[in-house]
Write a protein that holds these residues in place. Structure first.
Motif, PDB file in Angstrom:
ATOM      1  N   ALA A   1       0.832  -1.205   0.011  1.00 14.20           N
ATOM      2  CA  ALA A   1      -0.063  -0.039  -0.278  1.00 14.20           C
ATOM      3  C   ALA A   1       0.819   1.237  -0.009  1.00 14.20           C
ATOM      4  CB  ALA A   1      -0.949  -0.013   1.168  1.00 14.20           C
ATOM      5  N   PHE A   2       0.726   2.089  -0.897  1.00 17.89           N
ATOM      6  CA  PHE A   2       1.525   3.467  -1.171  1.00 17.89           C
ATOM      7  C   PHE A   2       0.802   4.553  -0.057  1.00 17.89           C
ATOM      8  CE2 PHE A   2       2.959   1.080  -4.684  1.00 17.89           C
ATOM      9  CZ  PHE A   2       4.221   1.375  -5.084  1.00 17.89           C
ATOM     10  N   SER A   3       1.773   5.287   0.299  1.00 20.16           N
ATOM     11  CA  SER A   3       1.365   6.635   0.756  1.00 20.16           C
ATOM     12  C   SER A   3       0.749   7.421  -0.116  1.00 20.16           C
ATOM     13  CB  SER A   3       2.541   7.345   1.659  1.00 20.16           C
ATOM     14  OG  SER A   3       3.375   7.402   0.709  1.00 20.16           O
ATOM     15  N   VAL A   4      -0.097   8.505   0.312  1.00 25.17           N
ATOM     16  CA  VAL A   4      -0.641   9.438  -0.544  1.00 25.17           C
ATOM     17  C   VAL A   4       0.449  10.231  -1.203  1.00 25.17           C
ATOM     18  CG1 VAL A   4      -2.362  11.470  -0.756  1.00 25.17           C
ATOM     19  CG2 VAL A   4      -2.858   9.436   0.741  1.00 25.17           C
ATOM     20  N   PRO A   5       0.419   9.962  -2.695  1.00 29.67           N
ATOM     21  CA  PRO A   5       1.595  10.751  -3.109  1.00 29.67           C
ATOM     22  C   PRO A   5       1.428  12.356  -3.048  1.00 29.67           C
ATOM     23  CG  PRO A   5       0.524   8.999  -4.652  1.00 29.67           C
ATOM     24  CD  PRO A   5      -0.323   9.371  -3.440  1.00 29.67           C
ATOM     25  N   THR A   6       2.486  13.026  -2.719  1.00 22.54           N
ATOM     26  CA  THR A   6       2.480  14.481  -2.627  1.00 22.54           C
ATOM     27  C   THR A   6       3.842  14.966  -3.506  1.00 22.54           C
ATOM     28  OG1 THR A   6       1.547  14.481  -0.440  1.00 22.54           O
ATOM     29  CG2 THR A   6       2.812  16.360  -0.947  1.00 22.54           C
ATOM     30  N   VAL A   7       3.589  15.775  -4.238  1.00 20.56           N
ATOM     31  CA  VAL A   7       4.789  16.236  -5.075  1.00 20.56           C
ATOM     32  C   VAL A   7       5.945  16.672  -4.098  1.00 20.56           C
ATOM     33  CG1 VAL A   7       5.649  18.167  -6.757  1.00 20.56           C
ATOM     34  CG2 VAL A   7       3.249  16.666  -7.129  1.00 20.56           C
TER      35      VAL A   7
END
Length: 747
Positions: free
Chosen positions: A381-387
């Motif tokens: 499960a990936f963390s919520v992507p943040t630029v």
């Protein structure tokens, strides 16, 4: 996944082996859940906002006092999640869903992927499984297509299902539903039977399409694909080319043959498919004299991963013949080489990873991402992507008394990578370089992520195993986690990230080796994060330990995905509704909510609902396995509680734990109950949230081999009894669920 129905481990089943004999302290001694803000608002919050704005209406503006008034916009009814009526517990051999929903079988074991492959007869005579659906449908992801057949993330009426085929129903070596008379149950196994059993493992990609209101698979689609344990797969990351993965098949240590026992999944932010290799060790055998033949530290590694010398393989595939494809299942040192290039002594080191595949492009290499560590992987499960920030990948090791992990990328997220020209190359960027951590939880509700690398002095000084390099640490991640004193957990299975707040949820399915009075190295006393040790009666059989499991959740500290600290609590405790609320039913579950052995877990990126699936043996005298819908709160929304246990010495063991806010009828209810003997697993949705795909795994798995010729004695005949396909033998299958009014699933 694919565990015995009862908590007691069957002697012939190598799954769920407890090989962690380390003396690490437990507590008693110390989505891709990515969700854009637009999607989240569209899911639930926007309905309330729309209602407010709509009630205000609009009037004409300007200087003309005679301008006609604009008709007010009707106020829409806000979408209410979990508005369905809870499904009751059931022992029926059907799939039960709420009123107003329809569930239909879509893609089952043996279904043809090619026009040239005959329709499945389901009588044990079928062959050509390289071009058929595999067995034990497990984790699954949906990938949208445009009407013209091009990749389109928002495609909701045409797409691809990529899924795992974990295993096959077996008894006494043979996968008995696959063979006419149940197959051969003695060694050696016939090559034809072995070849069929090997081929039903692995992965598949199948195109699905909606016509009108009905979904169907697309036979002969150019996207349709099978990946089996014989498919060429590359090793990527720090382990690639290392001496630990040198084999006769790959003397350079750069590739391996296939993937096996694939369980949970993940969908990367760049649109690839991730598959976890889980109970792979049991497919291999070792000779009774192999320790002496090796005479090195590899013996320690093999023992830690459940392959002690003399270990028998699950199916006896190594006896299928003299061909190299059978020899690879024997881990014994039988060659004369110093490096293992003339046998398969190192074959096990090529198994146990997260596997990455591009579901859209079968010409791209499949890669095992070794930087994420080697253990019994479930989902990723990936963390919520943040630029501009690093990504985290959260994972669990599914065996009793094993650990929770996360991987943090070296690269920071770039928005352009959400739609890359090359998904596998993008995977190289994010998944081949980073740091692997293991979780150590404290009794005060806090925890630390401990880095697993040679820079950690505890790993350097570990006496039980001498690590040579980073590749050695990753191949032997369990030993490295032992070295740093990670927290042993009650079988960490699937995990998922809450898109609303980024918190991470892990299912802890159960643990039969937890007791108030430990008497062996594998037994553990209850502690804060695994606080229950009790007896659950199944008829006249006593099930001890933590038979019903629980769900724990983490909130990252400073640093977001790259944080090295976190806080935690227990979101839900599985239990029968009538169980003691002071020690067992700590979440106060009602009859519409009670469950046992949580396994599959996924947050919907479209509605935010948390879907909980079970793989249970403790409560199956009352109900078949199920799926529940939940709207969770957040870490710390509940309270601290103390459980008191009487010890054998006449004293008291007090265990503090942290319990999330008790669920209500509006925040947790049962959505589905499956057929007899089945596990509910795998979950994916179309991007409009209106179609859900679920996998029903191993229905009728307790059918005795002796009854293979008598359908009346099958414990399940699903999905044939629901009108799907030929024959009466039970089959794992994907179902499609829609709402009759065309609305979103879970509303």
């Amino acid at each position: 996944m694919n565990k015995p129905n009862d908590l007691a481990i069957r002697a012939t089943d190598p799954n769920d082996i407890d090989s962690n004999a380390s003396h690490d302290n437990h507590f008693n001694s110390i989505l891709n859940a990515r969700l854009s803000r637009r999607n989240w608002l569209r899911g639930s919050a926007v309905t309330a906002a729309t209602a407010v704005m709509g009630s205000m209406g609009l009037s004409a503006c300007g200087g003309d006092s005679d301008a006609a008034a604009v008709t007010p916009t009707p106020t829409p009814t806000p979408e209410k999640l979990l508005a369905f009526t809870a499904v009751p517990k059931s022992l029926a051999d059907v799939v039960s869903v709420p009123a107003g929903y329809t569930a239909t079988a879509l893609y089952a074991l043996g279904d043809s992927l090619r026009a040239a492959t005959p329709a499945y007869k389901n009588d044990g005579s079928d062959t050509d499984f390289d071009n058929r659906a595999g067995d034990h449908h497990d984790g699954m992801e949906y990938y949208g297509l445009s009407a013209a057949g091009a990749p389109l993330a928002s495609g909701a009426e045409r797409g691809l299902l990529a899924m795992n085929h974990e295993a096959t129903t077996d008894e006494k070596l043979s996968s008995h539903f696959l063979h006419v008379n149940g197959g051969t149950t003695t060694l050696p196994r016939p090559a034809a039977e072995v070849d069929k059993e090997v081929a039903v493992h692995g992965l598949s990609v199948v195109e699905v399409k909606k016509t009108g209101s009905a979904w169907a698979t697309v036979n002969d689609s150019a996207f349709n694909r099978r990946v089996t344990p014989l498919t060429d797969v590359e090793l990527a990351g720090p382990v690639r080319g290392n001496a630990l993965v040198v084999t006769k098949y790959s003397p350079t240590g750069t590739k391996t043959r296939g993937t096996i026992n694939n369980c949970g999944t993940g969908k990367s932010p760049w649109g690839s498919y991730l598959s976890g290799e889980e109970n792979w060790a049991g497919y291999f055998t070792r000779s009774a004299a192999d320790n002496a033949a090796r005479g090195d530290k590899s013996v320690v590694s093999l023992n830690r991963y459940g392959r002690s010398q003399g270990a028998a393989s699950r199916h006896g595939w190594e006896t299928g013949g003299s061909d190299d494809k059978y020899a690879r299942w024997n881990l014994s040192k039988i060659g004369a080489s110093a490096d293992g290039s003339d046998d398969y002594r190192n074959e096990l080191n090529g198994m146990g990873y997260i596997v990455e595949m591009d579901p859209y492009d079968k010409t791209r290499a499949i890669r095992k991402r070794t930087a994420l560590g080697r253990y019994a992987h479930e989902s990723a499960a990936f963390s919520v992507p943040t630029v501009g920030q690093q990504l985290a990948v959260y994972m669990g090791d599914d065996s009793r008394n094993e650990y929770i992990y996360k991987f943090v990328t070296t690269a920071v997220w770039a928005a352009a990578d959400a739609n890359p020209a090359d998904r596998i190359a993008t995977g190289d960027k994010y998944l081949d370089s980073g740091k692997l951590y293991v979780a150590k939880l404290a009794a005060d509700g806090t925890g630390q992520w401990i880095e697993l690398s040679l820079s950690n002095a505890l790993i350097q000084a570990y006496g039980a195993y001498k690590f040579a390099d980073l590749a050695d640490v990753l191949v032997n991640a369990r030993l490295a986690a032992d070295a740093v004193g990670a927290t042993k957990m009650d079988r960490p299975e699937w995990c998922s990230v809450n898109p609303a707040n980024g918190e991470i949820y892990y299912t802890l399915t159960n643990n039969s080796n937890r007791t108030v009075n430990p008497s062996g190295s594998s037994q553990l006393a209850p502690d804060s994060a695994n606080p229950r040790a009790y007896t659950d009666m199944k008829g006249s059989s006593a099930q001890n330990g933590n038979p019903n499991g629980h769900i724990i959740r983490f909130k990252e500290g400073t640093g977001a995905a790259a944080a090295t600290s976190f806080t935690w609590d227990v979101y839900l405790f599985g239990a029968e509704s009538g169980a003691d609320a002071s020690k067992i039913n700590l979440s106060n579950l009602t009859a519409d909510q009670d469950f046992s052995s949580p396994d599959g877990l996924a947050f919907s990126p479209y509605t935010g609902i948390c879907w909980i699936q079970t793989d249970d043996g403790a409560y199956t005298d009352v109900t078949n396995c199920m799926m529940l819908a939940a709207i969770p709160g957040k870490v710390g929304d509940g309270a601290k509680s103390t459980l008191n246990y009487a010890t054998a010495a006449g004293g008291n063991l007090a265990v503090d734990t942290f319990i999330g806010k008790k669920p209500t009828a509006d925040t947790l209810k049962r959505f589905l109950v499956g057929p007899v003997g089945s596990e509910i697993t795998g979950i994916s949705e179309t991007p409009d949230g209106k179609t859900m795909f679920i996998n029903i795994q191993h229905p009728g798995e307790n059918t005795a081999l002796a009854n293979i010729g008598d359908p009346s004695k099958y414990t399940s005949q699903w999905p044939a009894n629901a009108g799907y396909g030929a024959g009466k033998r039970p089959r794992s299958a994907t179902i499609v669920i829609t709402k009759n009014d065309g609305g979103r699933i879970g509303s």
